[in-house]
Design a protein around this motif. Structure first.
Motif, mmCIF file in Angstrom:
data_model
loop_
_atom_site.group_PDB
_atom_site.id
_atom_site.type_symbol
_atom_site.label_atom_id
_atom_site.label_comp_id
_atom_site.label_asym_id
_atom_site.label_seq_id
_atom_site.Cartn_x
_atom_site.Cartn_y
_atom_site.Cartn_z
ATOM 1 N N ARG A 1 0.826 -1.212 0.000
ATOM 2 C CA ARG A 1 0.000 0.000 0.000
ATOM 3 C C ARG A 1 0.858 1.259 0.000
ATOM 4 O O ARG A 1 0.427 2.318 -0.453
ATOM 5 C CB ARG A 1 -0.924 -0.002 1.216
ATOM 6 C CG ARG A 1 -2.022 -1.059 1.171
ATOM 7 C CD ARG A 1 -2.892 -0.992 2.408
ATOM 8 N NE ARG A 1 -2.118 -1.237 3.617
ATOM 9 C CZ ARG A 1 -2.582 -1.071 4.853
ATOM 10 N NH1 ARG A 1 -3.804 -0.608 5.034
ATOM 11 N NH2 ARG A 1 -1.824 -1.337 5.903
ATOM 12 N N TYR A 2 2.048 1.156 0.541
ATOM 13 C CA TYR A 2 2.968 2.281 0.569
ATOM 14 C C TYR A 2 4.393 1.745 0.557
ATOM 15 O O TYR A 2 4.646 0.590 0.897
ATOM 16 C CB TYR A 2 2.740 3.160 1.806
ATOM 17 C CG TYR A 2 2.699 2.384 3.104
ATOM 18 C CD1 TYR A 2 3.865 2.004 3.756
ATOM 19 C CD2 TYR A 2 1.480 2.010 3.683
ATOM 20 C CE1 TYR A 2 3.838 1.284 4.936
ATOM 21 C CE2 TYR A 2 1.445 1.287 4.861
ATOM 22 C CZ TYR A 2 2.623 0.929 5.481
ATOM 23 O OH TYR A 2 2.580 0.210 6.642
ATOM 24 N N GLY A 3 5.325 2.591 0.132
ATOM 25 C CA GLY A 3 6.712 2.141 0.029
ATOM 26 C C GLY A 3 7.617 3.244 -0.471
ATOM 27 O O GLY A 3 7.437 4.422 -0.132
ATOM 28 N N LEU A 4 8.578 2.891 -1.311
ATOM 29 C CA LEU A 4 9.598 3.826 -1.771
ATOM 30 C C LEU A 4 8.998 5.049 -2.456
ATOM 31 O O LEU A 4 9.393 6.187 -2.176
ATOM 32 C CB LEU A 4 10.563 3.116 -2.723
ATOM 33 C CG LEU A 4 11.659 3.972 -3.354
ATOM 34 C CD1 LEU A 4 12.583 4.553 -2.290
ATOM 35 C CD2 LEU A 4 12.451 3.169 -4.380
ATOM 36 N N SER A 5 8.066 4.841 -3.362
ATOM 37 C CA SER A 5 7.497 5.974 -4.095
ATOM 38 C C SER A 5 6.792 6.955 -3.153
ATOM 39 O O SER A 5 6.883 8.172 -3.333
ATOM 40 C CB SER A 5 6.518 5.483 -5.169
ATOM 41 O OG SER A 5 5.452 4.755 -4.584
ATOM 42 N N ASN A 6 6.105 6.413 -2.145
ATOM 43 C CA ASN A 6 5.428 7.284 -1.176
ATOM 44 C C ASN A 6 6.420 8.131 -0.384
ATOM 45 O O ASN A 6 6.156 9.291 -0.063
ATOM 46 C CB ASN A 6 4.594 6.448 -0.205
ATOM 47 C CG ASN A 6 3.577 5.586 -0.915
ATOM 48 O OD1 ASN A 6 3.897 4.493 -1.356
ATOM 49 N ND2 ASN A 6 2.354 6.069 -1.043
ATOM 50 N N TYR A 7 7.570 7.525 -0.085
ATOM 51 C CA TYR A 7 8.626 8.274 0.624
ATOM 52 C C TYR A 7 9.188 9.378 -0.270
ATOM 53 O O TYR A 7 9.376 10.517 0.174
ATOM 54 C CB TYR A 7 9.737 7.326 1.052
ATOM 55 C CG TYR A 7 10.945 8.031 1.619
ATOM 56 C CD1 TYR A 7 11.020 8.369 2.965
ATOM 57 C CD2 TYR A 7 12.021 8.376 0.798
ATOM 58 C CE1 TYR A 7 12.117 9.034 3.484
ATOM 59 C CE2 TYR A 7 13.124 9.041 1.305
ATOM 60 C CZ TYR A 7 13.174 9.364 2.642
ATOM 61 O OH TYR A 7 14.261 10.032 3.155
ATOM 62 N N LEU A 8 9.449 9.046 -1.529
ATOM 63 C CA LEU A 8 10.090 10.009 -2.429
ATOM 64 C C LEU A 8 9.210 11.222 -2.726
ATOM 65 O O LEU A 8 9.729 12.303 -3.016
ATOM 66 C CB LEU A 8 10.484 9.313 -3.740
ATOM 67 C CG LEU A 8 11.563 8.232 -3.619
ATOM 68 C CD1 LEU A 8 11.817 7.579 -4.972
ATOM 69 C CD2 LEU A 8 12.861 8.813 -3.057
#
Length: 224
Positions: free
Chosen positions: A96-103
């Motif tokens: 549901r969330y991960g690297l792209s959400n952080y960036l």
């Protein structure tokens, strides 16, 4: 992901299940070879890619992360394939969330880390963004790599195929080394040569290649 491909992804962790002794020994050998290749320069961040899709890069990145963590090193596996992510399938994780959400500033670092096994954490890809190349080549990505290097002994990035998009060259240029996965009887030498040229032009440090899909003699536990 198609059901057949999903089943294959979830069954690719031979280093955990310990059912494939030959495969386990090969990944241990790969781990040793990486250590030997980094005598002059410590490899803290390693990108893993391949010429095209279906070559086994995710399987290689996942099992390599496991065998390094089994030696007691603190390892982070990052799914940096923001187009067709699959690490979460291998480890049966939500995405549901991960690297792209952080960036893009939606999540902080500690909120996207999954604890998979002792000494092994995983960051999945997160939402599929409209601009993967821009995110992976951004200042935020460089800052992310620096931040995780301070927390882990080794960070492994599963990246998209080199001949399909520019994403892997963007990640590899920020890492200490890149491991190329080549599938026997699928990738010809012209493709591999093109990949080498693109990665070298981008400033990537190619530390070696893994020949995937080559049949071994029965009872053999080593690469030829």
């Amino acid at each position: 992901m198609r059901r057949k491909n999903l089943k294959a992804a979830r069954g690719s962790l031979m280093t955990i299940e310990n059912k494939n002794k030959q495969g386990l020994e090969q990944f241990r050998s790969l781990r040793s070879n990486i250590y030997f290749s980094s005598i002059d320069k410590e490899l803290r961040t390693i990108a893993v890619s391949s010429p095209s899709s279906g070559d086994g890069k995710t399987m290689t990145a996942s099992n390599l992360a496991v065998v390094i963590s089994q030696e007691g090193k603190k390892v982070l596996l990052v799914d940096a394939d923001l187009r067709k992510p699959s690490v979460h399938h291998v480890f049966w994780l939500e995405n549901r969330y991960g690297l792209s959400n952080y960036l893009i500033g939606q999540k902080t670092l500690h909120t996207i880390i999954h604890c998979a096994y002792p000494n092994l954490d995983i960051i999945t890809s997160g939402i599929v963004p409209p601009n993967p190349s821009e995110l992976l080549g951004s200042i935020q990505m460089s800052e992310f790599i620096q931040a995780v290097k301070e927390k882990y002994d080794v960070v492994i990035f599963d990246t998209p195929p080199v001949l399909i998009v520019t994403d892997p060259t963007l990640v590899a240029s920020k890492c200490d080394g890149l491991l190329l996965v080549v599938r026997a009887k699928k990738n010809d030498m012209k493709e591999v040569k093109r990949v080498q040229e693109q990665l070298t032009f981008a400033g990537a440090n190619i530390i070696g290649a893994v020949l995937n899909g080559k049949k071994q003699p029965k009872g053999s536990y080593y690469y030829q």
